[in-house]
Design an enzyme around this catalytic site. Structure first.
Site, PDB file in Angstrom:
ATOM      1  N   SER A 199       0.830  -1.195   0.000  1.00  0.00           N
ATOM      2  CA  SER A 199       0.000   0.000   0.000  1.00  0.00           C
ATOM      3  C   SER A 199       0.876   1.262   0.000  1.00  0.00           C
ATOM      4  CB  SER A 199      -0.952  -0.043   1.199  1.00  0.00           C
ATOM      5  OG  SER A 199      -1.959   0.926   1.082  1.00  0.00           O
TER       6      SER A 199
ATOM      7  N   ASP B  99     -10.181  -3.482  -4.944  1.00  0.00           N
ATOM      8  CA  ASP B  99      -9.270  -2.532  -4.313  1.00  0.00           C
ATOM      9  C   ASP B  99      -9.245  -1.258  -5.146  1.00  0.00           C
ATOM     10  OD1 ASP B  99      -7.187  -1.173  -3.099  1.00  0.00           O
ATOM     11  OD2 ASP B  99      -5.643  -2.654  -3.594  1.00  0.00           O
TER      12      ASP B  99
ATOM     13  N   HIS C  62      -8.041  -5.027  -0.656  1.00  0.00           N
ATOM     14  CA  HIS C  62      -6.870  -4.294  -0.191  1.00  0.00           C
ATOM     15  C   HIS C  62      -6.490  -4.741   1.226  1.00  0.00           C
ATOM     16  CE1 HIS C  62      -4.048  -0.918  -0.345  1.00  0.00           C
ATOM     17  NE2 HIS C  62      -4.273  -0.812   0.948  1.00  0.00           N
TER      18      HIS C  62
END
Length: 400
Positions: A186, A340, A370
């Site tokens: 991320s 996501d 995610h």
């Protein structure tokens, strides 16, 4: 049905309605994910509205609750220390071997605002990586927003990497200078990508990276209305509104940038040339375009770009790097998840890297969301997280 039973039933229905988030039927533990998402968002929002604490400070309480101390085991020695005055958690494999070890610098996720190397899930992932790869893993506790803004997070990440890549440091830990990786998930994937670009350009760094591994990375700030943002606007664990908040907080606490980003009207006209690097109509495969139609950007005045130039900086948005800068990047692994908002960031980077001649392995998980790798802290956690972490570590073992 008695009065108490009726009240309980009504309360249950209301709670279920409140936490319900539409998601595919093939999601495992769907209600668990809905509950995590709803509780975190509502508690943080409630605390901020009451003036008790900043939204991100409230989310940071999750990090605190998930913290585990550095604990060595029979396979790995774990210590908290500092590299170049930046706190890191260091994992040293105990396995006896005649050759040199592999090395990894890892950057945790959390929108540059929350998270930490000491969270249970990150500790487990780093511990597994160190043990299974016989690798020295440096997990970085870079400074966080809202107290610190870009480029502080990047500078911490790069400072640790540059320190670790010194010949004397690699020799101290018995690391092979030809087998070093940067990785992250991320926001950490964002930092890993930016660090890899900077290492390539830095003449002071003699040891170069063999691999970069980017797990559902955030890579661009220009278009926050990509098909993935539209398709997954309200999916757990990362909604569009939360990602916009993370992006804006990375640069400033000024809400005007967040409001402009939310309406996708934050890029000044003089930066219009940058959109070629994030034009999804050219960079996404047909199956992901679906029924979406590309529309030309709507430009903002130059005010926000002048006040907060960081969101136009490739160190914050690695997809904005020129093609020439991408050509020298190392062997790359990219994980993207279908459900996501950041899905298209990763896929567009895969397209651009391949066009630049970089060898890329792209693992696209159609059944994942995610943050899936963070749900691997115990055998009872989500099977998809275990599967993806095993695939990631196997790829590293084969290529690093």
């Amino acid at each position: 049905m008695g009065t108490k039973s009726l009240c309980l039933f009504i309360a249950s229905v209301l709670i279920a309605y409140y936490i319900y988030t539409p998601m595919p039927e093939n999601f495992e533990d769907r209600w668990k994910l809905m509950l995590i998402t709803a509780v975190a968002a509502s508690c943080a929002g409630f605390a901020e509205r009451l003036g008790l604490m900043h939204y991100m400070e409230a989310l940071m309480l999750i990090t605190v609750a998930e913290y585990v101390p550095p604990t060595s085991d029979e396979n790995v020695t774990v210590t908290d220390t500092e590299f170049s005055n930046v706190p890191v958690r260091l994992y040293l494999p105990r396995k006896q071997s005649s050759g040199l070890k592999r090395g990894m610098v890892y950057f945790h996720g959390g929108g540059w605002c929350v998270g930490g190397a000491g969270m249970k899930s990150y500790d487990l992932l780093s511990r597994q990586t160190s043990n299974q790869l016989n690798a020295v893993v440096v997990s970085v506790n870079y400074r966080l927003a809202p107290k610190y803004h870009f480029p502080v997070q990047f500078e911490d990440a790069y400072s640790v990497t540059k320190f670790f890549l010194q010949g004397s440091v690699l020799s101290q830990y018995g690391v092979d200078p030809n087998r070093i990786c940067v990785a992250g998930d991320s926001a950490g994937g964002n930092l890993a990508a930016a660090v890899a670009q900077q290492v390539y350009d830095d003449p002071e760094v003699k040891t170069k990276l063999k691999v970069q591994a980017l797990l559902y990375p955030a890579l661009q700030t220009l278009d926050l209305n990509l098909p993935s943002y539209q398709d997954n606007e309200n999916k757990p664990i990362l909604s569009k509104s939360l990602m916009v908040r993370f992006w804006s907080e990375y640069f400033t606490t000024d809400s005007s940038l967040r409001e402009a980003m939310a309406s996708n009207r934050h890029v000044p006209a003089e930066s219009s040339h940058l959109f070629q690097f994030v034009n999804w109509s050219n960079l996404l495969p047909e199956e992901l375009k679906k029924d979406h139609v590309y529309t030309s950007p709507v430009y903002e005045s130059s005010n926000l770009g002048k006040k907060y130039p960081g969101f136009l900086d490739p160190r914050a948005a690695p997809l904005l790097a020129e093609d020439a800068k991408l050509r020298g990047l190392p062997l790359t692994y990219v994980l993207t998840c279908e459900h996501d908002v950041l899905r298209d960031d990763g896929i567009m980077y895969v397209s651009r890297l391949r066009e630049a001649g970089v060898k890329v392995t792209h693992n696209h998980a159609e059944d994942a969301f995610h943050g899936a790798l963070m749900f691997v802290s115990s055998p009872g956690e989500l099977a998809v997280g275990h599967r993806l972490s095993n695939q990631y570590i196997k790829w590293l073992n084969d290529n690093l």
